[in-house]
Design a protein around this motif. Structure first.
Motif, PDB file in Angstrom:
ATOM      1  N   ASP A  50       0.846  -1.196   0.000  1.00  0.00           N
ATOM      2  CA  ASP A  50       0.000   0.000   0.000  1.00  0.00           C
ATOM      3  C   ASP A  50       0.876   1.239   0.000  1.00  0.00           C
ATOM      4  O   ASP A  50       2.102   1.153   0.113  1.00  0.00           O
ATOM      5  CB  ASP A  50      -1.027  -0.013   1.138  1.00  0.00           C
ATOM      6  CG  ASP A  50      -0.426   0.249   2.507  1.00  0.00           C
ATOM      7  OD1 ASP A  50       0.813   0.201   2.635  1.00  0.00           O
ATOM      8  OD2 ASP A  50      -1.196   0.495   3.440  1.00  0.00           O
TER       9      ASP A  50
ATOM     10  N   GLY B 167      -4.615   6.457   6.089  1.00  0.00           N
ATOM     11  CA  GLY B 167      -5.030   5.055   6.163  1.00  0.00           C
ATOM     12  C   GLY B 167      -4.534   4.250   4.969  1.00  0.00           C
ATOM     13  O   GLY B 167      -4.547   3.026   4.995  1.00  0.00           O
TER      14      GLY B 167
ATOM     15  N   ASN C  42      -1.708  -6.907  11.871  1.00  0.00           N
ATOM     16  CA  ASN C  42      -3.108  -6.528  11.948  1.00  0.00           C
ATOM     17  C   ASN C  42      -3.909  -7.826  11.981  1.00  0.00           C
ATOM     18  O   ASN C  42      -3.423  -8.864  11.549  1.00  0.00           O
ATOM     19  CB  ASN C  42      -3.515  -5.665  10.753  1.00  0.00           C
ATOM     20  CG  ASN C  42      -2.800  -4.322  10.763  1.00  0.00           C
ATOM     21  OD1 ASN C  42      -2.605  -3.731  11.822  1.00  0.00           O
ATOM     22  ND2 ASN C  42      -2.375  -3.854   9.611  1.00  0.00           N
TER      23      ASN C  42
ATOM     24  N   ARG D 152      -6.996  -8.427  10.594  1.00  0.00           N
ATOM     25  CA  ARG D 152      -8.127  -8.176   9.691  1.00  0.00           C
ATOM     26  C   ARG D 152      -7.555  -7.934   8.303  1.00  0.00           C
ATOM     27  O   ARG D 152      -6.345  -7.792   8.141  1.00  0.00           O
ATOM     28  CB  ARG D 152      -8.843  -6.920  10.166  1.00  0.00           C
ATOM     29  CG  ARG D 152      -7.754  -5.833  10.364  1.00  0.00           C
ATOM     30  CD  ARG D 152      -8.218  -4.462  10.617  1.00  0.00           C
ATOM     31  NE  ARG D 152      -7.112  -3.587  10.912  1.00  0.00           N
ATOM     32  CZ  ARG D 152      -6.332  -2.994  10.021  1.00  0.00           C
ATOM     33  NH1 ARG D 152      -6.532  -3.190   8.736  1.00  0.00           N
ATOM     34  NH2 ARG D 152      -5.335  -2.204  10.382  1.00  0.00           N
TER      35      ARG D 152
ATOM     36  N   GLY E 104      -6.477  -5.688   5.197  1.00  0.00           N
ATOM     37  CA  GLY E 104      -6.015  -4.306   5.089  1.00  0.00           C
ATOM     38  C   GLY E 104      -6.964  -3.513   4.216  1.00  0.00           C
ATOM     39  O   GLY E 104      -7.630  -4.057   3.336  1.00  0.00           O
ATOM     40  N   ASP E 105      -7.026  -2.225   4.472  1.00  0.00           N
ATOM     41  CA  ASP E 105      -7.822  -1.336   3.648  1.00  0.00           C
ATOM     42  C   ASP E 105      -6.884  -0.209   3.213  1.00  0.00           C
ATOM     43  O   ASP E 105      -6.430   0.546   4.082  1.00  0.00           O
ATOM     44  CB  ASP E 105      -8.998  -0.783   4.473  1.00  0.00           C
ATOM     45  CG  ASP E 105      -9.991  -0.022   3.609  1.00  0.00           C
ATOM     46  OD1 ASP E 105      -9.642   0.317   2.467  1.00  0.00           O
ATOM     47  OD2 ASP E 105     -11.106   0.244   4.093  1.00  0.00           O
TER      48      ASP E 105
ATOM     49  N   GLU F 287      -5.624  -2.678   0.858  1.00  0.00           N
ATOM     50  CA  GLU F 287      -5.057  -3.881   0.223  1.00  0.00           C
ATOM     51  C   GLU F 287      -6.127  -4.903  -0.162  1.00  0.00           C
ATOM     52  O   GLU F 287      -5.976  -5.664  -1.120  1.00  0.00           O
ATOM     53  CB  GLU F 287      -4.062  -4.576   1.174  1.00  0.00           C
ATOM     54  CG  GLU F 287      -2.787  -3.804   1.422  1.00  0.00           C
ATOM     55  CD  GLU F 287      -2.878  -2.956   2.678  1.00  0.00           C
ATOM     56  OE1 GLU F 287      -3.958  -2.399   2.949  1.00  0.00           O
ATOM     57  OE2 GLU F 287      -1.862  -2.867   3.384  1.00  0.00           O
TER      58      GLU F 287
HETATM   59  N1  GLY Z   1      -3.575  -0.313   4.763  1.00  0.00           N
HETATM   60  C1  GLY Z   1      -3.102  -0.562   6.054  1.00  0.00           C
HETATM   61  C2  GLY Z   1      -4.108  -1.055   7.002  1.00  0.00           C
HETATM   62  O1  GLY Z   1      -5.176  -1.495   6.637  1.00  0.00           O
HETATM   63  O2  GLY Z   1      -3.833  -1.037   8.192  1.00  0.00           O
END
Ligand code: GLY
Ligand code: AMP
Length: 424
Positions: free
Chosen positions: A213, A227, A286, A288, A290-291, A293
């Motif tokens: 990311d 983010g 993390n 969960r 990724g956001d 990703e």
């Molecule tokens: N893109 C990084 C996250 O979701 O923490």
């Protein structure tokens, strides 16, 4: 089967879009969702942390599987609450979610499991943290608040003065509240970052394709952290051999260590890695997807995701064959509101979404959007994740930016260099 997805970002739209494609999915609910999730699924007006209302909804609507997107409900124990009600849910328990919710817990576990990570010390007393910094050589360090702080509790420092200030802000001024009750001070690592995610039932690990990311707000990696302003998959930086190494040296020992710690891990294990000259080292975990990703990952995944998540909940992931991927890379460009990651305006109608979505190999995932009087309007900092496939990274990038060009609202902006680091 009816499915309930918890969350309201781009990740949750991608999950709803993908799960809806499963022949086994009947109704796909998203709580609270956004304008895009209401298109690909059905929104439910319940906040992600309102567990009693979510439980009641799941029971009344015969939800067969709940999938949790963001970290905060996981860290607050949504999985424990659902399991106590005999409701099937995909994600780690509160105890297992500590892997993301406490950096001290994570680092201690990594040290015990001999997983490569930066050298570190942890502190509860800011005086001691500052004494430590003053007593040792002035080298680049990273100061981290222990708890969740939406990615903002990490200060990468060039030298001692900055580090002393960071300790003050996090542990004395409590800029991120109780997150700063404990601190980690660690060696600063150099290299490129990559994200390797895996789905695990606590025994079997199904590793996903590597992704990267772009956390910085501006082109070339300048500006404040966000983010995530875009992502792509696969990440050429992590070849098959390195991915295998990460599985063996990072993912497997971490899942085992969680089991030994009596916090068996079921869910998405996301390793944020620095690829250093000495090999990959873990920056963080993390618990969960990724956001952003998740968006390029799911754009490429051909296997039925519902089958995989369902098998994980039943602890029979060993019976799921290897995942099937579209060989084409995917690139996701985040379109954001003016002012993000600071204060931003809301409520502007978004034009051109239908034209963008109609382009071949393109999907516009919604993040901060809402419906107002029949129009899609911007309602968050990160508004859309425009995602496209292409024969190679350059073509996927071209396709994504072609779709971006169709979309407009006052103040909309995006980085222009998403995926360039894959081609460097
Ligand atoms: N893109 C990084 C996250 O979701 O923490
Ligand atoms: P974390 O939440 O721990 O992943 O930290 C957020 C970001 O800070 C990471 O994505 C890196 O860009 C940076 N970071 C964290 N730890 C380190 C480290 N030890 N060395 C260099 N950069 C780091």
């Amino acid at each position: 089967m009816n499915i309930l997805i918890v969350g309201n970002g781009g990740r949750e739209h991608a999950l709803a879009w993908k799960i809806t494609q499963s022949p086994r999915a009947d109704r796909v609910f998203v709580a609270p969702g956004n304008a895009g999730t209401d298109y690909d699924g059905e929104n439910v007006d319940i906040q992600a942390t309102d567990f009693p209302a979510l439980v009641k909804f799941a029971k009344e609507n015969r939800v067969g599987l709940t999938v949790v997107g963001p970290e905060s409900p996981l860290a607050a124990g949504i999985v424990d609450v659902f399991e106590a009600e005999r409701l099937r849910i995909f994600g780690p328990t509160r105890a297992a979610a500590e892997l993301e919710a406490s950096k001290v817990f994570c680092k201690d576990l990594l040290r015990h499991a001999d997983v490569p990570t930066a050298e570190y010390h942890s502190f509860t007393d800011p005086d001691e943290a500052q004494k430590f910094l003053n007593d040792r050589e002035d080298v680049p360090v990273v100061v981290k608040a222990d708890g969740l702080a939406a990615g903002k509790g990490v200060v990468v420092c060039t030298g001692r003065d900055e580090a002393l200030q960071a300790v003050d802000r996090l542990a004395r001024k409590k800029e991120f509240g109780t997150s700063g009750d404990r601190l980690v001070i660690e060696e600063r690592l150099d290299g490129q970052e990559a994200s390797v995610l895996a789905i695990t039932d606590g025994r079997t690990i199904v590793t996903l394709q590597p992704a990267q990311d772009h956390k910085a707000a501006l082109d070339g990696g300048a500006g404040p952290n966000t983010g995530g302003m875009g992502a792509y998959c696969p990440a050429p930086l992590v070849d098959d051999e390195m991915l295998h190494w990460i599985e063996e040296r990072v993912l497997v020992p971490t899942v085992h260590a969680m089991k030994r710690a009596r916090r068996p891990f079921l869910g998405v294990l996301y390793a944020g890695l620095m690829i250093t000259s000495q090999g990959p080292k873990v920056l963080e975990f993390n618990v969960r997807f990724g956001d952003p990703e998740c968006q390029p990952l799911l754009m490429r995944l051909k296997t039925d995701l519902l089958d995989v998540l369902d098998a994980a909940v039943d602890k029979r992931l060993d019976r799921i064959g290897p995942l099937q991927w579209d060989p084409r890379p995917a690139v996701c460009v985040v379109m954001a509101s003016q002012g993000y990651p600071g204060h931003y305006a809301k409520g502007q109608p978004i034009r051109g979404l239908v034209d963008a979505d109609a382009l071949p190999d393109v999907k516009v995932f919604h993040a901060g959007t809402a419906m107002r009087n029949g129009e899609v309007v911007a309602a968050g900092g990160r508004v859309l994740g425009v995602t496209a496939l292409g024969e190679n990274i350059a073509k996927a990038k071209l396709n994504a930016y072609r779709a971006v060009k169709c979309i407009r609202w006052p103040g909309a902006w995006c980085r222009k260099d998403i995926s360039d680091k894959a081609m460097a």
